[in-house]
Design a protein around this motif. Structure first.
Motif, PDB file in Angstrom:
ATOM      1  N   PRO A  32       0.786  -1.219   0.000  1.00  0.00           N
ATOM      2  CA  PRO A  32       0.000   0.000   0.000  1.00  0.00           C
ATOM      3  C   PRO A  32       0.829   1.285   0.000  1.00  0.00           C
ATOM      4  O   PRO A  32       0.286   2.371  -0.141  1.00  0.00           O
ATOM      5  N   GLY A  33       2.130   1.193   0.155  1.00  0.00           N
ATOM      6  CA  GLY A  33       2.983   2.376   0.134  1.00  0.00           C
ATOM      7  C   GLY A  33       4.427   1.958  -0.033  1.00  0.00           C
ATOM      8  O   GLY A  33       4.753   0.768  -0.111  1.00  0.00           O
ATOM      9  N   ALA A  34       5.309   2.942  -0.100  1.00  0.00           N
ATOM     10  CA  ALA A  34       6.739   2.674  -0.278  1.00  0.00           C
ATOM     11  C   ALA A  34       7.314   1.981   0.949  1.00  0.00           C
ATOM     12  O   ALA A  34       6.960   2.304   2.076  1.00  0.00           O
ATOM     13  N   GLY A  35       8.217   1.037   0.707  1.00  0.00           N
ATOM     14  CA  GLY A  35       8.869   0.368   1.823  1.00  0.00           C
ATOM     15  C   GLY A  35       9.581  -0.891   1.379  1.00  0.00           C
ATOM     16  O   GLY A  35       9.708  -1.176   0.195  1.00  0.00           O
ATOM     17  N   MET A  36      10.060  -1.625   2.360  1.00  0.00           N
ATOM     18  CA  MET A  36      10.755  -2.887   2.133  1.00  0.00           C
ATOM     19  C   MET A  36      10.170  -3.919   3.091  1.00  0.00           C
ATOM     20  O   MET A  36       9.657  -3.573   4.148  1.00  0.00           O
ATOM     21  N   PHE A  53       8.636  -5.665   8.196  1.00  0.00           N
ATOM     22  CA  PHE A  53       8.202  -4.614   7.272  1.00  0.00           C
ATOM     23  C   PHE A  53       8.847  -3.301   7.671  1.00  0.00           C
ATOM     24  O   PHE A  53       8.922  -2.971   8.856  1.00  0.00           O
ATOM     25  N   TYR A  54       9.302  -2.547   6.694  1.00  0.00           N
ATOM     26  CA  TYR A  54       9.850  -1.212   6.886  1.00  0.00           C
ATOM     27  C   TYR A  54       9.073  -0.291   5.954  1.00  0.00           C
ATOM     28  O   TYR A  54       9.305  -0.278   4.751  1.00  0.00           O
ATOM     29  N   LEU A  55       8.105   0.445   6.496  1.00  0.00           N
ATOM     30  CA  LEU A  55       7.246   1.300   5.689  1.00  0.00           C
ATOM     31  C   LEU A  55       7.723   2.736   5.796  1.00  0.00           C
ATOM     32  O   LEU A  55       7.868   3.265   6.891  1.00  0.00           O
ATOM     33  N   TYR A  56       7.970   3.365   4.645  1.00  0.00           N
ATOM     34  CA  TYR A  56       8.591   4.684   4.623  1.00  0.00           C
ATOM     35  C   TYR A  56       7.607   5.837   4.527  1.00  0.00           C
ATOM     36  O   TYR A  56       7.976   6.967   4.758  1.00  0.00           O
ATOM     37  N   GLY A  57       6.381   5.608   4.129  1.00  0.00           N
ATOM     38  CA  GLY A  57       5.399   6.674   4.046  1.00  0.00           C
ATOM     39  C   GLY A  57       5.447   7.427   2.726  1.00  0.00           C
ATOM     40  O   GLY A  57       6.310   7.217   1.881  1.00  0.00           O
ATOM     41  N   SER A  59       6.170  10.555   1.970  1.00  0.00           N
ATOM     42  CA  SER A  59       7.274  11.471   1.684  1.00  0.00           C
ATOM     43  C   SER A  59       8.438  10.741   1.009  1.00  0.00           C
ATOM     44  O   SER A  59       9.098  11.296   0.148  1.00  0.00           O
ATOM     45  N   GLN A  60       8.701   9.489   1.350  1.00  0.00           N
ATOM     46  CA  GLN A  60       9.770   8.725   0.714  1.00  0.00           C
ATOM     47  C   GLN A  60       9.413   8.385  -0.718  1.00  0.00           C
ATOM     48  O   GLN A  60      10.263   8.409  -1.594  1.00  0.00           O
ATOM     49  N   ALA A  61       8.144   8.081  -0.986  1.00  0.00           N
ATOM     50  CA  ALA A  61       7.731   7.722  -2.337  1.00  0.00           C
ATOM     51  C   ALA A  61       7.964   8.884  -3.304  1.00  0.00           C
ATOM     52  O   ALA A  61       8.291   8.679  -4.473  1.00  0.00           O
ATOM     53  N   ALA A  62       7.855  10.106  -2.833  1.00  0.00           N
ATOM     54  CA  ALA A  62       8.059  11.282  -3.684  1.00  0.00           C
ATOM     55  C   ALA A  62       9.515  11.421  -4.101  1.00  0.00           C
ATOM     56  O   ALA A  62       9.824  12.024  -5.122  1.00  0.00           O
ATOM     57  N   HIS A  63      10.467  10.847  -3.336  1.00  0.00           N
ATOM     58  CA  HIS A  63      11.891  10.967  -3.631  1.00  0.00           C
ATOM     59  C   HIS A  63      12.417   9.857  -4.526  1.00  0.00           C
ATOM     60  O   HIS A  63      13.546   9.919  -4.977  1.00  0.00           O
ATOM     61  N   ARG A  64      11.614   8.838  -4.758  1.00  0.00           N
ATOM     62  CA  ARG A  64      12.052   7.722  -5.601  1.00  0.00           C
ATOM     63  C   ARG A  64      11.948   8.114  -7.056  1.00  0.00           C
ATOM     64  O   ARG A  64      10.999   8.730  -7.478  1.00  0.00           O
ATOM     65  N   GLY A  65      12.964   7.760  -7.833  1.00  0.00           N
ATOM     66  CA  GLY A  65      13.002   8.158  -9.232  1.00  0.00           C
ATOM     67  C   GLY A  65      12.399   7.243 -10.190  1.00  0.00           C
ATOM     68  O   GLY A  65      12.013   6.235 -10.210  1.00  0.00           O
TER      69      GLY A  65
END
Length: 65
Positions: A32-36, A53-57, A59-65
């Motif tokens: 459901p969101g960015a993470g590992m 699970f490591y969920l980044y939220g 704000s992290q998804a916006a920085h992924r290219g």
């Protein structure tokens, strides 16, 4: 408010690492969101499994290219 159903996960397997008797499977989560996630399991007399699970939220998804 909580959902009556579990959230669905979508991921890409980054690699599979095998060492007797353990296996490691790191996953890059897409939903459901960015993470590992990391799945580790072992076989044999003391078989076990763990999932982390490591969920980044958002704000992290916006920085992924």
């Amino acid at each position: 408010m909580t959902s009556p159903h579990p959230e669905r996960f979508s991921s890409i397997a980054e690699r599979v690492h095998q060492e007797a008797p353990q296996r490691y499977l790191p996953l890059r989560l897409k939903a459901p969101g960015a993470g590992m996630a990391r799945i580790v399991y072992s076989t044999g007399d003391d078989a076990n499994a763990s999932i982390a699970f490591y969920l980044y939220g958002a704000s992290q998804a916006a920085h992924r290219g």
